[in-house]
Structure formats: C-alpha cells, structure tokens
Design a protein around this motif. Structure first.
Motif, PDB file in Angstrom:
ATOM      1  N   ASP A   1     -85.062 -23.057  13.566  1.00  0.00           N
ATOM      2  CA  ASP A   1     -85.070 -23.942  14.732  1.00  0.00           C
ATOM      3  C   ASP A   1     -85.429 -23.047  15.920  1.00  0.00           C
ATOM      4  OD1 ASP A   1     -84.460 -25.451  16.949  1.00  0.00           O
ATOM      5  OD2 ASP A   1     -82.364 -25.821  16.420  1.00  0.00           O
ATOM      6  N   SER A   2     -86.740 -22.898  16.172  1.00  0.00           N
ATOM      7  CA  SER A   2     -87.146 -21.913  17.189  1.00  0.00           C
ATOM      8  C   SER A   2     -86.697 -22.332  18.592  1.00  0.00           C
ATOM      9  CB  SER A   2     -88.654 -21.681  17.163  1.00  0.00           C
ATOM     10  OG  SER A   2     -89.340 -22.873  17.444  1.00  0.00           O
ATOM     11  N   GLY A   3     -86.576 -23.642  18.824  1.00  0.00           N
ATOM     12  CA  GLY A   3     -86.108 -24.110  20.133  1.00  0.00           C
ATOM     13  C   GLY A   3     -84.719 -23.576  20.433  1.00  0.00           C
ATOM     14  N   ALA A   4     -83.904 -23.407  19.365  1.00  0.00           N
ATOM     15  CA  ALA A   4     -82.539 -22.898  19.569  1.00  0.00           C
ATOM     16  C   ALA A   4     -82.584 -21.494  20.167  1.00  0.00           C
ATOM     17  CB  ALA A   4     -81.767 -22.895  18.253  1.00  0.00           C
ATOM     18  N   LEU A   5     -83.601 -20.712  19.797  1.00  0.00           N
ATOM     19  CA  LEU A   5     -83.699 -19.353  20.356  1.00  0.00           C
ATOM     20  C   LEU A   5     -83.963 -19.404  21.865  1.00  0.00           C
ATOM     21  CD1 LEU A   5     -85.718 -17.528  17.556  1.00  0.00           C
ATOM     22  CD2 LEU A   5     -83.316 -17.198  18.157  1.00  0.00           C
ATOM     23  N   TYR A   6     -84.897 -20.295  22.269  1.00  0.00           N
ATOM     24  CA  TYR A   6     -85.161 -20.436  23.704  1.00  0.00           C
ATOM     25  C   TYR A   6     -83.922 -20.962  24.423  1.00  0.00           C
ATOM     26  CZ  TYR A   6     -89.987 -19.342  22.774  1.00  0.00           C
ATOM     27  OH  TYR A   6     -91.118 -18.679  22.410  1.00  0.00           O
ATOM     28  N   ARG A   7     -83.224 -21.891  23.756  1.00  0.00           N
ATOM     29  CA  ARG A   7     -82.002 -22.441  24.358  1.00  0.00           C
ATOM     30  C   ARG A   7     -80.924 -21.359  24.484  1.00  0.00           C
ATOM     31  NH1 ARG A   7     -81.594 -28.110  24.452  1.00  0.00           N
ATOM     32  NH2 ARG A   7     -83.519 -29.048  23.727  1.00  0.00           N
ATOM     33  N   LEU A   8     -80.852 -20.468  23.478  1.00  0.00           N
ATOM     34  CA  LEU A   8     -79.850 -19.400  23.524  1.00  0.00           C
ATOM     35  C   LEU A   8     -80.137 -18.424  24.658  1.00  0.00           C
ATOM     36  CD1 LEU A   8     -79.456 -18.931  19.712  1.00  0.00           C
ATOM     37  CD2 LEU A   8     -77.583 -19.407  21.289  1.00  0.00           C
TER      38      LEU A   8
ATOM     39  N   LEU B   1     -85.289 -11.918  32.206  1.00  0.00           N
ATOM     40  CA  LEU B   1     -85.207 -12.884  31.107  1.00  0.00           C
ATOM     41  C   LEU B   1     -85.858 -12.316  29.839  1.00  0.00           C
ATOM     42  CD1 LEU B   1     -86.052 -16.038  33.238  1.00  0.00           C
ATOM     43  CD2 LEU B   1     -83.900 -15.673  31.997  1.00  0.00           C
ATOM     44  N   GLY B   2     -86.949 -11.570  30.053  1.00  0.00           N
ATOM     45  CA  GLY B   2     -87.635 -10.931  28.919  1.00  0.00           C
ATOM     46  C   GLY B   2     -86.731  -9.900  28.245  1.00  0.00           C
ATOM     47  N   SER B   3     -86.060  -9.070  29.044  1.00  0.00           N
ATOM     48  CA  SER B   3     -85.152  -8.055  28.467  1.00  0.00           C
ATOM     49  C   SER B   3     -83.991  -8.736  27.768  1.00  0.00           C
ATOM     50  CB  SER B   3     -84.555  -7.137  29.529  1.00  0.00           C
ATOM     51  OG  SER B   3     -85.489  -6.795  30.460  1.00  0.00           O
ATOM     52  N   LEU B   4     -83.513  -9.808  28.363  1.00  0.00           N
ATOM     53  CA  LEU B   4     -82.397 -10.536  27.757  1.00  0.00           C
ATOM     54  C   LEU B   4     -82.819 -11.089  26.387  1.00  0.00           C
ATOM     55  CD1 LEU B   4     -79.556 -11.785  28.086  1.00  0.00           C
ATOM     56  CD2 LEU B   4     -80.648 -13.750  29.160  1.00  0.00           C
ATOM     57  N   ALA B   5     -84.009 -11.682  26.324  1.00  0.00           N
ATOM     58  CA  ALA B   5     -84.509 -12.254  25.056  1.00  0.00           C
ATOM     59  C   ALA B   5     -84.656 -11.163  24.003  1.00  0.00           C
ATOM     60  CB  ALA B   5     -85.841 -12.953  25.296  1.00  0.00           C
ATOM     61  N   GLU B   6     -85.080  -9.994  24.469  1.00  0.00           N
ATOM     62  CA  GLU B   6     -85.274  -8.844  23.571  1.00  0.00           C
ATOM     63  C   GLU B   6     -83.944  -8.399  22.952  1.00  0.00           C
ATOM     64  OE1 GLU B   6     -88.148  -6.567  22.106  1.00  0.00           O
ATOM     65  OE2 GLU B   6     -88.670  -7.024  24.195  1.00  0.00           O
ATOM     66  N   SER B   7     -82.905  -8.396  23.772  1.00  0.00           N
ATOM     67  CA  SER B   7     -81.645  -7.793  23.329  1.00  0.00           C
ATOM     68  C   SER B   7     -80.595  -8.821  22.907  1.00  0.00           C
ATOM     69  CB  SER B   7     -81.072  -6.950  24.472  1.00  0.00           C
ATOM     70  OG  SER B   7     -80.806  -7.801  25.560  1.00  0.00           O
TER      71      SER B   7
ATOM     72  N   ARG C   1     -91.594 -15.129  25.629  1.00  0.00           N
ATOM     73  CA  ARG C   1     -92.211 -15.533  24.350  1.00  0.00           C
ATOM     74  C   ARG C   1     -92.453 -14.309  23.466  1.00  0.00           C
ATOM     75  NH1 ARG C   1     -92.917 -20.805  24.732  1.00  0.00           N
ATOM     76  NH2 ARG C   1     -93.518 -20.797  22.547  1.00  0.00           N
ATOM     77  N   ALA C   2     -92.981 -13.242  24.075  1.00  0.00           N
ATOM     78  CA  ALA C   2     -93.302 -12.035  23.292  1.00  0.00           C
ATOM     79  C   ALA C   2     -92.031 -11.456  22.674  1.00  0.00           C
ATOM     80  CB  ALA C   2     -93.981 -11.016  24.192  1.00  0.00           C
ATOM     81  N   ALA C   3     -90.945 -11.507  23.426  1.00  0.00           N
ATOM     82  CA  ALA C   3     -89.691 -10.915  22.938  1.00  0.00           C
ATOM     83  C   ALA C   3     -89.160 -11.664  21.720  1.00  0.00           C
ATOM     84  CB  ALA C   3     -88.646 -10.937  24.049  1.00  0.00           C
ATOM     85  N   LEU C   4     -89.566 -12.921  21.564  1.00  0.00           N
ATOM     86  CA  LEU C   4     -89.009 -13.721  20.464  1.00  0.00           C
ATOM     87  C   LEU C   4     -89.906 -13.791  19.224  1.00  0.00           C
ATOM     88  CD1 LEU C   4     -87.424 -16.703  22.472  1.00  0.00           C
ATOM     89  CD2 LEU C   4     -86.268 -14.681  21.545  1.00  0.00           C
ATOM     90  N   VAL C   5     -91.112 -13.236  19.318  1.00  0.00           N
ATOM     91  CA  VAL C   5     -92.064 -13.371  18.201  1.00  0.00           C
ATOM     92  C   VAL C   5     -91.517 -12.778  16.895  1.00  0.00           C
ATOM     93  CG1 VAL C   5     -94.317 -12.644  17.324  1.00  0.00           C
ATOM     94  CG2 VAL C   5     -94.132 -13.526  19.632  1.00  0.00           C
ATOM     95  N   GLN C   6     -91.111 -11.514  16.923  1.00  0.00           N
ATOM     96  CA  GLN C   6     -90.653 -10.871  15.684  1.00  0.00           C
ATOM     97  C   GLN C   6     -89.375 -11.503  15.156  1.00  0.00           C
ATOM     98  OE1 GLN C   6     -92.477  -9.278  13.784  1.00  0.00           O
ATOM     99  NE2 GLN C   6     -94.040  -8.986  15.343  1.00  0.00           N
ATOM    100  N   ARG C   7     -88.516 -11.883  16.075  1.00  0.00           N
ATOM    101  CA  ARG C   7     -87.258 -12.535  15.696  1.00  0.00           C
ATOM    102  C   ARG C   7     -87.543 -13.803  14.890  1.00  0.00           C
ATOM    103  NH1 ARG C   7     -81.997 -11.846  18.297  1.00  0.00           N
ATOM    104  NH2 ARG C   7     -82.736 -10.537  19.984  1.00  0.00           N
ATOM    105  N   GLN C   8     -88.588 -14.535  15.303  1.00  0.00           N
ATOM    106  CA  GLN C   8     -88.942 -15.773  14.600  1.00  0.00           C
ATOM    107  C   GLN C   8     -89.585 -15.462  13.253  1.00  0.00           C
ATOM    108  OE1 GLN C   8     -90.403 -19.017  17.540  1.00  0.00           O
ATOM    109  NE2 GLN C   8     -90.717 -17.095  18.619  1.00  0.00           N
TER     110      GLN C   8
END
Ligand code: DC
Length: 230
Positions: free
Chosen positions: A38-45, A63-69, A113-120
């Motif tokens: 559920d990729s939307g959940a990652l953006y929501r998180l 926000l980018g650093s937060l998404a990364e970590s 978006r870039a920070a979440l690519v590998q996670r997805q």
C-alpha cells in the motif's frame, strides 16, 4: 534490485483515491498468496511523522530526509495489517482527511518520492507482489506483468468515502468530501513528477458502476490471460 527479485511477478493497481484500489489489491494479494504494498500508506506515514515533528509542509529538504530515515514496520495481526512508526502502533488517523491532504502535498516533492523508491521496491519478494498507488506501473514497477488503472467518477468516490467514514461513526459532510477529492485529484494528476496517469500498457477499468467483486473478477480474468500469454 537484488538478482532474485528480477523475475518476481508484480501486478500494479494505480488510480485516484476512493477508486477501491486498496481493497481490491488486498483481495487479489490474499487470493494469490502474494505480498501487498500500500504505497499510499508510506506517503501518509511521512505526513504523520512530519506533522508530529512540526515539519512545515513546504520544507522539501526536511521532508526528504524524514522519508529517507522513516522507521516503519508493517505487520499482520489477527484483524488485519498493523503499522509501527517509530515503534508505536498507528492505524486510525492514517486515513484522516488532514493526513490525506498533507500527504498529497508532500508527494509532489521529488526528494520525498526519491527517498521512497527503494523502500517500495523492497516489497517485491517471491512468490509475487500486488502494489497499489499512483505510479506503481509507470515508475516503481515499470516491468510489472499486469498493470491496472482503476478509476471511478469523483461523485461515486465521494459517496464511497462518505459511507466508509459514516460506518466508522465519524461525522462527515458529503459536499466537502467531494471538493477535497477533486482538489486531491487535481494535485496528484498535475504534479511534474510521477503524476497520476495510466501507464501506456495499463488496462483502464472504470468502477463507477461496478461492485468490488466485479472488479476483482475482471482483474483475475486479465491475470489468467496474461499468465497464458507469457
Ligand atoms: O492512496 P492514498 O490515498 O493512501 O495516497 C495518499 C497520497 O499519497 C495521495 O494523495 C498521493 C500520494 N501517493 C503518491 O503520490 N504516490 C503513490 N504511489 C501513492 C500515494
């Protein structure tokens, strides 16, 4: 991507909020015995974490650093999926309108978006993955075996959301929901990076007049066909 993940089949289900893609993707994953993203959940998180840290919605760098970590873990408990953020259970307010709006705004930032690519992509594990979102078929899994773009009229989506929230005992206003949905559609579709558009090779399904079962059946049929033609 690790070598062993290259051949792992993926079905992507993209579309606007309220099209039913979450429920449908989950059903499909359950039926196939595949993993579910559920990729939307990652953006929501990221949105929830940013709000609790009081990071401004326009601070792309932070926000980018937060998404990364982001320290997030998905698990399954007796009654469904559970999510842990910084070790704490979060579920309820992940779907609130406030988080919906915040996540849609920050999803327009390339750094987020870039920070979440590998996670997805890490969700792609044998025996297969059903991934739901906005850019699953266009950006994250362009080699997916089957791509669905699920849509429905904004009126139908507002009605569904209204019923969902009402059933949960929340007080909601239908015309406000409708306006929010239109605003979010506009933002998600017009952003410069990974906008909400069907992949060139996606099957577009309009679920306005269809039940969830009808849509699941239709996707099963497409999957059976794509299986035999591969
Ligand atoms: O699917 P959802 O409503 O839970 O997604 C919340 C927001 O996250 C949505 O407004 C846009 C963003 N999103 C995105 O940009 N790309 C994705 N793959 C998934 C969600």
């Amino acid at each position: 991507m690790a070598d062993h993940e290259m051949g792992v089949p993926v079905i992507t289900i993209d579309g606007p909020g309220g099209s039913g893609k979450g429920t449908i993707a989950m059903r499909l994953a359950e039926h196939l015995g595949w993993h579910f993203l559920d990729s939307g959940a990652l953006y929501r998180l990221v949105a929830v974490a940013a709000m609790s840290r009081e990071i401004a919605v326009e601070d792309e760098q932070a926000l980018g650093s937060l998404a990364e970590s982001l320290d997030v873990n998905f698990g399954v408990s007796g009654d469904g999926m559970v999510i842990l953020l910084d070790g704490n259970y979060i579920t309820g307010h992940l779907r609130s309108e406030e988080v919906s709006a915040f996540s849609s705004e920050i999803a327009a930032f390339p750094l987020v978006r870039a920070a979440l690519v590998q996670r997805q992509r890490a969700f792609r594990k044998p025996p297969g993955l059903v991934a739901d979102g906005r850019d699953m078929g266009t950006v994250i899994f362009p080699d997916a075996m089957l791509k669905i773009f699920l849509t429905a009229s904004a009126e139908a989506r507002a009605q569904r959301r209204y019923k969902q929230l009402k059933d949960k005992g929340e007080s909601v206003n239908l015309s406000r929901l409708f306006r929010e949905i239109k605003k979010r559609d506009e933002r998600d579709s017009s952003r410069a990076i990974a906008p909400l558009v069907p992949a060139a090779d996606a099957h577009v399904i309009d679920s306005t007049e269809m039940s969830i079962n009808d849509v699941v059946q239709k996707i099963h049929n497409l999957h059976d066909k794509s299986d035999t033609s591969n």
